[in-house]
Design a protein around this motif. Structure first.
Motif, short mmCIF file in Angstrom:
data_model
loop_
_atom_site.label_atom_id
_atom_site.label_comp_id
_atom_site.label_asym_id
_atom_site.label_seq_id
_atom_site.Cartn_x
_atom_site.Cartn_y
_atom_site.Cartn_z
N ALA A 15 65.88 14.23 39.81
CA ALA A 15 67.09 14.79 39.22
C ALA A 15 66.92 15.02 37.73
N ALA A 18 71.64 12.22 35.47
CA ALA A 18 72.08 11.08 36.27
C ALA A 18 73.11 10.31 35.47
N ALA A 78 74.80 20.81 43.08
CA ALA A 78 73.66 19.94 42.80
C ALA A 78 72.44 20.69 42.30
N ARG A 120 70.13 18.48 40.19
CA ARG A 120 70.90 17.43 39.54
C ARG A 120 70.93 16.14 40.37
N ARG A 121 70.18 16.14 41.47
CA ARG A 121 69.91 14.91 42.22
C ARG A 121 68.51 15.07 42.80
N ASP A 122 67.89 13.99 43.23
CA ASP A 122 66.53 14.07 43.77
C ASP A 122 66.51 15.04 44.94
N ARG A 123 65.49 15.90 44.95
CA ARG A 123 65.38 16.99 45.94
C ARG A 123 64.08 16.81 46.71
#
Length: 160
Positions: A15, A18, A78, A120-123
């Motif tokens: 991300a 956070a 996201a 904007r978050r782990d992908r």
């Protein structure tokens, strides 16, 4: 021509933002990758998976790119979309595809420029390339790859 498939490439784009603790126990919004460079993703810039048709390009054997997304409950805000461009109009966006769970994308490796927008978050994703060459260490079935013995000994299972 012989047809083969690459190993699965599992990726995580960390991300870019956070909720961080400011030291006093209060959460605050902030960039994960600041000047300190702590591993967060800025995405992946525009590229082709095979440059064989480009001036001075190289043919890496990749013909078809396939991506399977592994992200549950991915919201629209996201980020992390796969942005695909028109080949004949380089800056014209063809599509933006969110990395939602079990979404499978396939496109021609030498014909579709693309990039990954910062998430904007782990992908998480799993990529395979279908190749037009004989199998080599990057394209053999997993059970024949050197890492297979290590995976088997550790009890890790793979779909291949």
């Amino acid at each position: 021509l012989p047809i083969s498939r690459s190993h699965a490439m599992f990726t995580c784009y960390p991300a870019t933002e956070a909720h961080l603790d400011d030291g006093s126990g209060n959460a605050r919004e902030g960039p994960v990758l600041g000047d300190a460079g702590n591993g967060a993703s800025k995405g992946y810039l525009r590229h082709l998976d095979n440059t064989r048709n480009e001036p001075n390009g190289e043919h890496c054997g990749r013909v078809l790119t396939t991506i399977l997304y592994l992200n549950e409950d991915w919201p629209d805000d996201a980020g992390g979309a796969l942005r695909m461009f028109e080949n004949d109009r380089p800056l014209q966006v063809r599509a933006e595809i969110l990395p939602r769970l079990n979404r499978l994308i396939a496109f021609w490796a030498a014909e579709v420029p693309h990039e990954v927008l910062p998430p904007r978050r782990d992908r998480f994703a799993c990529t395979f390339w279908y190749l037009d060459r004989e199998a080599d260490p990057a394209s053999v079935a997993f059970d024949k790859a050197p890492a297979a013995a290590v995976a088997k000994a550790s009890g890790i299972g793979f779909l291949d």
